[in-house]
Write an enzyme that holds these catalytic residues in place. Structure first.
Site, PDB file in Angstrom:
ATOM      1  N   LEU A 182      79.516 -20.627  13.251  1.00 20.88           N
ATOM      2  CA  LEU A 182      79.166 -21.498  14.363  1.00 20.88           C
ATOM      3  C   LEU A 182      77.696 -21.329  14.696  1.00 20.88           C
ATOM      4  CD1 LEU A 182      82.205 -20.617  16.655  1.00 20.88           C
ATOM      5  CD2 LEU A 182      81.954 -22.628  15.210  1.00 20.88           C
ATOM      6  N   ASP A 183      77.090 -22.373  15.255  1.00 16.94           N
ATOM      7  CA  ASP A 183      75.733 -22.231  15.770  1.00 16.94           C
ATOM      8  C   ASP A 183      75.747 -21.168  16.864  1.00 16.94           C
ATOM      9  OD1 ASP A 183      74.759 -24.187  14.103  1.00 16.94           O
ATOM     10  OD2 ASP A 183      74.737 -25.761  15.624  1.00 16.94           O
ATOM     11  N   ARG A 184      74.621 -20.575  17.082  1.00 23.43           N
ATOM     12  CA  ARG A 184      74.474 -19.451  18.010  1.00 23.43           C
ATOM     13  C   ARG A 184      75.142 -19.680  19.364  1.00 23.43           C
ATOM     14  NH1 ARG A 184      71.284 -15.187  19.639  1.00 23.43           N
ATOM     15  NH2 ARG A 184      70.323 -15.388  21.675  1.00 23.43           N
ATOM     16  N   THR A 218      77.471 -21.932  20.223  1.00 21.94           N
ATOM     17  CA  THR A 218      78.742 -22.646  20.168  1.00 21.94           C
ATOM     18  C   THR A 218      79.873 -21.635  20.278  1.00 21.94           C
ATOM     19  OG1 THR A 218      77.763 -24.307  18.712  1.00 21.94           O
ATOM     20  CG2 THR A 218      80.167 -24.207  18.773  1.00 21.94           C
TER      21      THR A 218
END
Length: 187
Positions: free
Chosen positions: A29-31, A33
């Site tokens: 996941l993006d940081r 998210t």
């Protein structure tokens, strides 16, 4: 973690979580998210999961709170995504293929419409970097709190009629990160 290495992320904690288990992240996941994270136990399991993602056998559902309310209840977003030459590490959308760009598709369904925001279900069929964030920005509905792609913080005073801020107290955003959550993985 961020790229500085100052923070330990999930990857750095896997051995402490299950010593000797050889856990590998196969859905990252993006940081900022939250939500589902898929780990594989061992190299062969990781390769199996990687193939399933690559072959489109894994369905992903995210939810996001966005600025504005999309006019249609369902939207299919098709845009080419590539590096933003003005902002290293960021992504831009294009309606045409360009060198270094890759096709990306996201299905969007409006779950709830509010006065100035909407809660959306997002189903990407490709897995490009920052895909959901850039796709939503490209249709004029950036994710709340996503400062990199046009989203602004959300304050209680903006949505609660008659809200009174206490004197001498700074108002804080309702959430300190963007409103994007990996809700479901189906495989």
């Amino acid at each position: 973690p961020d790229r500085s290495g100052a923070e330990r992320g999930v990857h750095g904690l896997l051995d402490a979580l299950r010593p000797g288990a050889d856990l590998r992240i196969v859905h990252r996941l993006d940081r900022d998210t939250s939500g589902c994270l898929l780990l594989a136990k061992g190299l062969e399991a990781a390769r199996h999961c990687d193939r399933a993602f690559r072959d489109g056998l894994v369905a992903k559902t995210y939810v996001a709170l966005v600025h504005g309310v999309p006019a249609a209840e369902t939207i299919a977003i098709d845009a080419w995504l590539g590096p933003d030459r003005r902002r290293p590490g960021k992504v831009v959308a294009s309606t045409t293929d360009q060198p270094g760009f890759k096709a990306a598709h996201t299905d969007v369904q409006r779950r709830v419409a509010f006065a100035r925001h909407a809660l959306l279900a997002l189903r990407p069929t490709t897995g490009r970097s920052h895909q959901l964030r850039v796709h939503l920005q490209s249709i004029g509905h950036p994710i709340v709190g996503d400062r990199d792609y046009g989203g602004e913080d959300l304050y209680l005073s903006a949505i609660k009629p008659g809200y009174k801020l206490r004197r001498g107290v700074d108002q804080k955003p309702l959430q300190s990160r963007m409103f994007l959550h990996a809700e479901r993985l189906e495989f």
